[in-house]
Design a protein around this motif. Structure first.
Motif, PDB file in Angstrom:
ATOM      1  N   ARG A 214     -46.762  30.048  39.019  1.00  0.00           N
ATOM      2  CA  ARG A 214     -46.626  28.977  38.033  1.00  0.00           C
ATOM      3  C   ARG A 214     -46.098  27.699  38.688  1.00  0.00           C
ATOM      4  NH1 ARG A 214     -49.599  29.223  33.915  1.00  0.00           N
ATOM      5  NH2 ARG A 214     -48.590  30.649  32.492  1.00  0.00           N
ATOM      6  N   PHE A 215     -44.888  27.781  39.258  1.00  0.00           N
ATOM      7  CA  PHE A 215     -44.283  26.584  39.853  1.00  0.00           C
ATOM      8  C   PHE A 215     -45.095  26.108  41.064  1.00  0.00           C
ATOM      9  CE2 PHE A 215     -41.428  24.673  43.009  1.00  0.00           C
ATOM     10  CZ  PHE A 215     -41.002  23.581  42.299  1.00  0.00           C
ATOM     11  N   GLY A 216     -45.375  27.024  41.991  1.00  0.00           N
ATOM     12  CA  GLY A 216     -46.109  26.667  43.206  1.00  0.00           C
ATOM     13  C   GLY A 216     -47.507  26.181  42.876  1.00  0.00           C
ATOM     14  N   ASP A 217     -48.165  26.911  41.986  1.00  0.00           N
ATOM     15  CA  ASP A 217     -49.520  26.535  41.578  1.00  0.00           C
ATOM     16  C   ASP A 217     -49.500  25.162  40.901  1.00  0.00           C
ATOM     17  OD1 ASP A 217     -52.349  27.223  41.050  1.00  0.00           O
ATOM     18  OD2 ASP A 217     -51.707  27.173  38.952  1.00  0.00           O
ATOM     19  N   GLY A 218     -48.501  24.957  40.019  1.00  0.00           N
ATOM     20  CA  GLY A 218     -48.370  23.662  39.335  1.00  0.00           C
ATOM     21  C   GLY A 218     -48.077  22.544  40.322  1.00  0.00           C
ATOM     22  N   ALA A 219     -47.171  22.816  41.270  1.00  0.00           N
ATOM     23  CA  ALA A 219     -46.802  21.796  42.259  1.00  0.00           C
ATOM     24  C   ALA A 219     -48.015  21.428  43.110  1.00  0.00           C
ATOM     25  CB  ALA A 219     -45.672  22.324  43.141  1.00  0.00           C
ATOM     26  N   LEU A 220     -48.789  22.425  43.506  1.00  0.00           N
ATOM     27  CA  LEU A 220     -49.978  22.150  44.323  1.00  0.00           C
ATOM     28  C   LEU A 220     -51.012  21.338  43.544  1.00  0.00           C
ATOM     29  CD1 LEU A 220     -50.643  25.418  46.365  1.00  0.00           C
ATOM     30  CD2 LEU A 220     -50.106  23.158  47.266  1.00  0.00           C
ATOM     31  N   ARG A 221     -51.191  21.718  42.278  1.00  0.00           N
ATOM     32  CA  ARG A 221     -52.150  20.976  41.442  1.00  0.00           C
ATOM     33  C   ARG A 221     -51.691  19.527  41.268  1.00  0.00           C
ATOM     34  NH1 ARG A 221     -55.790  24.291  38.661  1.00  0.00           N
ATOM     35  NH2 ARG A 221     -55.278  26.484  38.908  1.00  0.00           N
ATOM     36  N   TRP A 222     -50.369  19.342  41.085  1.00  0.00           N
ATOM     37  CA  TRP A 222     -49.817  17.998  40.916  1.00  0.00           C
ATOM     38  C   TRP A 222     -50.024  17.183  42.207  1.00  0.00           C
ATOM     39  CZ3 TRP A 222     -45.841  15.193  43.272  1.00  0.00           C
ATOM     40  CH2 TRP A 222     -45.442  14.038  42.602  1.00  0.00           C
ATOM     41  N   ILE A 223     -49.713  17.845  43.366  1.00  0.00           N
ATOM     42  CA  ILE A 223     -49.877  17.152  44.655  1.00  0.00           C
ATOM     43  C   ILE A 223     -51.357  16.792  44.859  1.00  0.00           C
ATOM     44  CG2 ILE A 223     -49.801  17.511  47.174  1.00  0.00           C
ATOM     45  CD1 ILE A 223     -47.238  19.220  46.646  1.00  0.00           C
ATOM     46  N   TRP A 224     -52.233  17.696  44.496  1.00  0.00           N
ATOM     47  CA  TRP A 224     -53.674  17.461  44.638  1.00  0.00           C
ATOM     48  C   TRP A 224     -54.102  16.265  43.773  1.00  0.00           C
ATOM     49  CZ3 TRP A 224     -56.870  19.015  48.199  1.00  0.00           C
ATOM     50  CH2 TRP A 224     -58.248  18.931  47.998  1.00  0.00           C
ATOM     51  N   ALA A 225     -53.623  16.244  42.528  1.00  0.00           N
ATOM     52  CA  ALA A 225     -53.964  15.138  41.630  1.00  0.00           C
ATOM     53  C   ALA A 225     -53.399  13.824  42.157  1.00  0.00           C
ATOM     54  CB  ALA A 225     -53.421  15.430  40.228  1.00  0.00           C
ATOM     55  N   MET A 226     -52.154  13.874  42.649  1.00  0.00           N
ATOM     56  CA  MET A 226     -51.530  12.658  43.193  1.00  0.00           C
ATOM     57  C   MET A 226     -52.289  12.162  44.428  1.00  0.00           C
ATOM     58  SD  MET A 226     -49.064  11.666  41.316  1.00  0.00           S
ATOM     59  CE  MET A 226     -49.901  12.274  39.883  1.00  0.00           C
ATOM     60  N   MET A 227     -52.727  13.107  45.261  1.00  0.00           N
ATOM     61  CA  MET A 227     -53.493  12.738  46.464  1.00  0.00           C
ATOM     62  C   MET A 227     -54.810  12.069  46.059  1.00  0.00           C
ATOM     63  SD  MET A 227     -51.904  13.486  49.271  1.00  0.00           S
ATOM     64  CE  MET A 227     -53.098  13.698  50.563  1.00  0.00           C
TER      65      MET A 227
END
Lengths: 102, 579
Positions: free
Chosen positions: B506-519
């Motif tokens: 949840r947290f890691g997956d969410g953080a990665l998705r957020w980083i991906w969107a920000m990138m």
């Protein structure tokens, strides 16, 4: 609990299980409290007549294992119930609607 | 020690090879009966090879690419682990006789063989090879369920286990570069970088706290037979690896103590009974890890004995739940109850497994767990000892009572199903018989332990020990009946309890998705800036240099281009002719 008289007419019950249908009787649940309670007391009572030798001195106190077992069990259930389920419990489809039995 | 016979020609063949080769052959056998016959035959072949060595030593040495690979280290520690792996492979083969899945047959055998290969590995490179083979082969037992949840869990399982393998290899390489040694023995230490990485690799596979959740995530989603097979090898291989390399490492005592305690709380409120067993597995591993951490002869005997009997009774419990899953279609406690009326034999076998894991006298858990508890107390780890006694009551709660009670007794849901297939009942009977055999004739177990003299010196059936253990079990059972009677036991309901896997799922997956969107947004923003600067600069250049630009107002740009070319030619000529 099911109705024992109904069970007797239930042809789908395994023949080997038929003599043991009393295991499902409502009285057994209450009886087991007395059975286990008295047996626990009996084994704890042994300590009054026989000194158990233990590596940990505290474990030599009367009925130590009986009350420690009782307290541990209650603590495990309560922490699981009010700790884990309350704070970490989620709906069944929490993980992307995954189901183990699919 | 059991007397060995000896065939010189087979002396250098590890028991792993016939099992792995059998798995590879099974992959090309379309005939169901032949495949199943092979699955039953290969553990027998492995057993012959297990008996074969005339004396402890290192056999099956292969020189390869400048490395010396030791494929068959036969000593008291590998010997007992090897034997129980062979027994497990045989019982599992019987249990899976009804299953028509060529991939499962193949991978089940390769997985068992890889586990044996790792146990008999004498060096870290050989260990690494089999370590990774266990991961790659076993994931198919999860994917075999052929549903989306199992597929995703399998991917997570594979990623975590490959990471474990990578850490093992990295640690081995660093250690070899520092010491020149690839030895897989007691010289490993967590105080060196390489040794620490290897320790971490073992810890992942052993399901250390916070590294544990691959187990509860994957095992309940495996196939019916797959979960039984998985329960035997991976984690016990890790305990073996710790016993081999890190016996007496103090931190293991505390890691193990935590492992025994925390799964108890999760298991209490877990609805999926195979997941309850996965938590229970974690709890049992804790006892073994504590034993390894204490590291005395008695404690290591305790860890080995516990691993031996645990593989059998845990498999028995998984088998009984597998039978329920096969017949009812679910192992959710909220959906089960009263199954003793339909599956009486399975219920009895489950009760024997439950009594064994709870360490009732005359059952195998009693004679095994006693060794570890005695060693912990003897060495003066009083707090850890109290934790282990608490965890013993916890084991009774989730595996001794919850599993059989909610599946076979409790509320009769009116489920009237057929008894388990004959092959499953035979497998469960064998496992149940071994639980009783080793509980009663414990000398047979003790004489196989790494330090048999120390084990045979220990007497588990003393009056004090029996009275103490019965007090503990009856006190806990009395608590259960009392809590149920007064409605203080949590009802079983369909739910999910998040665990440490929340961090990456949840947290890691969410953080990665957020980083991906920000990138994505950052890339777009940088692109916009570059485009804007380009457009602005291009506009200015155009205004200056185009045929209609500022520089072309007095002289036509074409003429200027000719003059520029001429000047360039003159410069080049001078540069060429200059001395």
């Amino acid at each position: 609990m099911s109705d024992p008289s109904k069970d007797k007419s239930d042809e789908l019950i395994h023949p080997v299980a038929r003599p043991f249908l009393w295991l499902d009787a409502p009285w057994l649940k209450s009886a087991m409290i007395w059975v286990f309670g008295l047996l626990a007391l009996a084994f704890a009572g042994v300590d009054f007549f026989h000194h158990r030798h233990e590596y940990v001195p505290f474990a030599e106190t009367y009925g130590f294992y009986a009350w420690w077992g009782f307290a541990s069990f209650v603590a495990a259930v309560m922490i699981g119930w009010f700790g884990i389920r309350k704070f970490l419990g989620r709906e069944e489809n929490y993980w992307d609607k995954e189901s183990h039995d699919d | 020690m059991i007397e060995a016979f000896h065939i010189e020609a087979l002396a250098h063949i590890s028991p792993a090879w016939p099992v792995i080769i059998g798995g590879l052959i099974a992959a090309i056998i379309p005939n169901f009966t032949l495949r199943k016959a092979l699955a039953l035959a290969v553990p027998v072949m492995a057993l012959v090879l297990w008996f074969n060595p005339a004396a402890p030593g290192t056999y099956g040495i292969i020189e390869f690419g400048g490395f010396t690979l030791e494929t068959f280290r036969y000593d008291p520690l590998s010997r007992i682990w090897g034997l129980v792996f062979i027994i497990a492979a045989f019982i599992n083969a019987i249990y899976g006789l009804h299953e028509k899945d060529r991939l499962a047959d193949t991978m089940g055998m390769i997985y068992a063989g890889a586990g044996l290969g790792a146990v008999f590995a004498g060096d870290l490179l050989t260990l690494f090879f089999f370590w990774e083979l266990t991961a790659i082969s076993s994931v198919f037992l999860i994917w075999g369920s052929r549903n989306n949840a199992a597929y995703k869990a399998g991917l997570r399982y594979l990623a975590i286990h490959i990471l474990s393998g990578v850490l093992l290899l990295a640690g081995a390489v660093i250690r070899a570069s520092e010491t020149g040694s690839w030895a897989f023995d007691e010289t490993l230490s967590i105080e060196t970088t390489g040794g620490f990485l290897i320790f971490l690799a073992f810890g992942i596979k052993c399901a250390f706290p916070l590294l544990h959740n691959w187990l509860q995530d994957a095992y309940p989603k495996a196939t019916i037979t797959g979960a039984v097979v998985l329960s035997a090898f991976t984690t016990k291989l890790a305990v073996y690896a710790l016993a081999r390399g890190y016996a007496g490492t103090d931190i293991l005592i505390y890691i193990g103590a935590v492992m025994t305690a925390f799964p108890v709380f999760f298991a209490v409120v877990e609805n999926d009974l195979r997941k309850v067993l996965a938590y229970s597995l974690n709890n049992q591993l804790g006892f073994m890890v504590v034993g390894v951490g204490v590291g005395t002869e008695l404690a290591l005997n305790g860890a080995a004995a516990h691993a031996f009997v645990h593989i059998i009774y845990k498999a028995l419990l998984f088998m009984s739940m597998g039978a329920v899953l096969l017949r009812v279609g679910t192992v959710k406690a909220s959906e089960l109850g009263g199954l003793f009326k339909s599956m009486p034999a399975t219920a009895v076998f489950c009760l024997i497994g439950a009594a064994s894991i709870s360490a009732f006298p005359l059952f195998s858990g009693f004679v095994a767990k006693a060794l570890t508890l005695a060693a912990v107390a003897q060495e003066g780890h009083v707090i850890v000892w109290f934790v282990l006694i608490f965890a013993s009551a916890g084991v009774l709660e989730h595996s001794g009572i919850k599993i059989p009670y909610f599946a076979f007794f409790a509320h009769d849901r009116g489920l009237r199903v057929r008894e388990a297939p004959a092959n499953m009942l035979i497998a469960m009977f064998l496992a149940a018989a071994l639980c009783l055999w080793f509980g009663i004739f414990y000398g047979n177990l003790y004489e196989m332990l790494p330090f048999p003299e120390a084990a045979l010196y220990y007497e588990p059936y003393t009056f004090d020990h029996i009275v103490g253990q019965m007090q503990l079990l009856l006190g806990a059972m009395f608590a259960f009946t009392l809590l149920v009677r007064f409605g203080l036991y949590p009802e079983e309901k369909r739910s999910e309890n998040v665990d440490s896997d929340w961090v990456y799922r949840r947290f890691g997956d969410g953080a990665l998705r957020w980083i991906w969107a920000m990138m994505d947004r950052l890339t777009a923003a940088i692109g916009n800036v570059i485009n804007a600067v380009g457009r602005k600069l291009g506009g200015r250049m155009f205004q200056a240099f185009s045929p209609i630009g500022a520089l072309s107002r007095d002289i036509p740009s074409g003429l200027l281009a000719i003059w520029t070319s001429a000047l360039l030619a003159i410069v080049l000529l001078i540069a060429y002719l200059a001395p």
